[in-house]
Design an enzyme around this catalytic site. Sequence first.
Site, PDB file in Angstrom:
ATOM      1  N   GLU A 176      97.258  60.978  50.541  1.00 23.97           N
ATOM      2  CA  GLU A 176      96.842  60.306  49.310  1.00 23.97           C
ATOM      3  C   GLU A 176      97.112  61.193  48.092  1.00 23.97           C
ATOM      4  O   GLU A 176      97.619  60.746  47.074  1.00 23.97           O
ATOM      5  CB  GLU A 176      95.349  59.971  49.359  1.00 23.97           C
ATOM      6  CG  GLU A 176      94.946  59.014  50.466  1.00 23.97           C
ATOM      7  CD  GLU A 176      94.568  59.712  51.770  1.00 23.97           C
ATOM      8  OE1 GLU A 176      95.207  60.731  52.117  1.00 23.97           O
ATOM      9  OE2 GLU A 176      93.631  59.242  52.432  1.00 23.97           O
ATOM     10  N   CYS A 226      90.091  63.512  48.230  1.00 21.97           N
ATOM     11  CA  CYS A 226      91.021  62.476  47.735  1.00 21.97           C
ATOM     12  C   CYS A 226      90.277  61.419  46.924  1.00 21.97           C
ATOM     13  O   CYS A 226      90.791  60.930  45.915  1.00 21.97           O
ATOM     14  CB  CYS A 226      91.777  61.843  48.889  1.00 21.97           C
ATOM     15  SG  CYS A 226      92.992  62.960  49.618  1.00 21.97           S
ATOM     16  N   ASN A 251     100.875  63.498  54.635  1.00 23.30           N
ATOM     17  CA  ASN A 251     100.144  64.762  54.692  1.00 23.30           C
ATOM     18  C   ASN A 251     101.100  65.908  55.041  1.00 23.30           C
ATOM     19  O   ASN A 251     102.064  65.732  55.798  1.00 23.30           O
ATOM     20  CB  ASN A 251      98.930  64.710  55.617  1.00 23.30           C
ATOM     21  CG  ASN A 251      99.201  64.168  57.004  1.00 23.30           C
ATOM     22  OD1 ASN A 251     100.162  63.450  57.219  1.00 23.30           O
ATOM     23  ND2 ASN A 251      98.346  64.511  57.939  1.00 23.30           N
ATOM     24  N   ILE A 252     100.804  67.053  54.449  1.00 22.72           N
ATOM     25  CA  ILE A 252     101.661  68.231  54.594  1.00 22.72           C
ATOM     26  C   ILE A 252     100.753  69.398  54.993  1.00 22.72           C
ATOM     27  O   ILE A 252      99.959  69.867  54.171  1.00 22.72           O
ATOM     28  CB  ILE A 252     102.387  68.550  53.265  1.00 22.72           C
ATOM     29  CG1 ILE A 252     103.168  67.325  52.772  1.00 22.72           C
ATOM     30  CG2 ILE A 252     103.312  69.755  53.434  1.00 22.72           C
ATOM     31  CD1 ILE A 252     103.634  67.421  51.328  1.00 22.72           C
ATOM     32  N   GLU A 253     100.866  69.819  56.253  1.00 23.24           N
ATOM     33  CA  GLU A 253      99.969  70.870  56.744  1.00 23.24           C
ATOM     34  C   GLU A 253     100.566  72.250  56.527  1.00 23.24           C
ATOM     35  O   GLU A 253     101.712  72.407  56.097  1.00 23.24           O
ATOM     36  CB  GLU A 253      99.651  70.598  58.227  1.00 23.24           C
ATOM     37  CG  GLU A 253      98.921  69.275  58.373  1.00 23.24           C
ATOM     38  CD  GLU A 253      98.382  68.989  59.754  1.00 23.24           C
ATOM     39  OE1 GLU A 253      98.841  69.618  60.727  1.00 23.24           O
ATOM     40  OE2 GLU A 253      97.494  68.114  59.848  1.00 23.24           O
TER      41      GLU A 253
HETATM   42  N1  THU Z   1      94.332  63.736  56.044  1.00 22.81           N
HETATM   43  C1  THU Z   1      94.958  62.947  55.107  1.00 22.81           C
HETATM   44  O1  THU Z   1      96.171  63.031  54.922  1.00 22.81           O
HETATM   45  N2  THU Z   1      94.195  62.086  54.384  1.00 22.81           N
HETATM   46  C2  THU Z   1      92.845  61.954  54.511  1.00 22.81           C
HETATM   47  O2  THU Z   1      92.231  61.259  53.713  1.00 22.81           O
HETATM   48  C3  THU Z   1      92.154  62.630  55.613  1.00 22.81           C
HETATM   49  C4  THU Z   1      92.908  63.705  56.301  1.00 22.81           C
HETATM   50  C5  THU Z   1      95.153  64.673  56.829  1.00 22.81           C
HETATM   51  C6  THU Z   1      94.897  66.136  56.552  1.00 22.81           C
HETATM   52  C7  THU Z   1      95.361  66.770  57.835  1.00 22.81           C
HETATM   53  O3  THU Z   1      96.754  66.974  57.768  1.00 22.81           O
HETATM   54  C8  THU Z   1      95.093  65.717  58.902  1.00 22.81           C
HETATM   55  O4  THU Z   1      94.904  64.499  58.198  1.00 22.81           O
HETATM   56  C9  THU Z   1      93.890  66.003  59.759  1.00 22.81           C
HETATM   57  O5  THU Z   1      92.776  66.283  58.991  1.00 22.81           O
END
Ligand code: THU
Length: 136
Positions: free
Chosen positions: A55, A93, A42-44
């Site tokens: 994903e 996703c 995940n990339i915020e």
């Molecule tokens: N996140 C994911 O990477 N995949 C998911 O299916 C649910 C949420 C991430 C997004 C965000 O960076 C963090 O989890 C908290 O929501």
Amino acid sequence: MENEKLICLALEARNKAYVPYSNYKVGAALLSKSGKVYQGCNIENAAYTPTNCAERTAFFKAISEGEREFEAIAIVGGHQEELTTYAYPCGVCRQVMMEFCHPEHFKIITAISMDNYVECTLSELLPNGFGPANLI
Ligand code: THU
């Protein structure tokens, strides 16, 4: 490929997560039918909405390399180094999976460790999903 190997690659991808806001690290490893694995984290973003889930990072890497058919994805996620809960994919996703994966055959593996995981199909997580077949 064995589930354990795919989970191991998801755990590796999780180490790359960019999560300065939630500190919730997610890793994914997507197995294509060609046998290649695409890892994602995940990339915020400071503006929050541009955040990309692990994903979708894996899917978009694969699609942009020309892949179109997929077998399975392993997902791991949690706040702590030691994982305690199964991380299931968010709704967005699941919809992206619906675009490229057979709902009855695509395998979603969510894991706490290499030997502690649950496996299900996309149709179990997205029953009666809307996909390309609806537009034929
Ligand atoms: N996140 C994911 O990477 N995949 C998911 O299916 C649910 C949420 C991430 C997004 C965000 O960076 C963090 O989890 C908290 O929501």
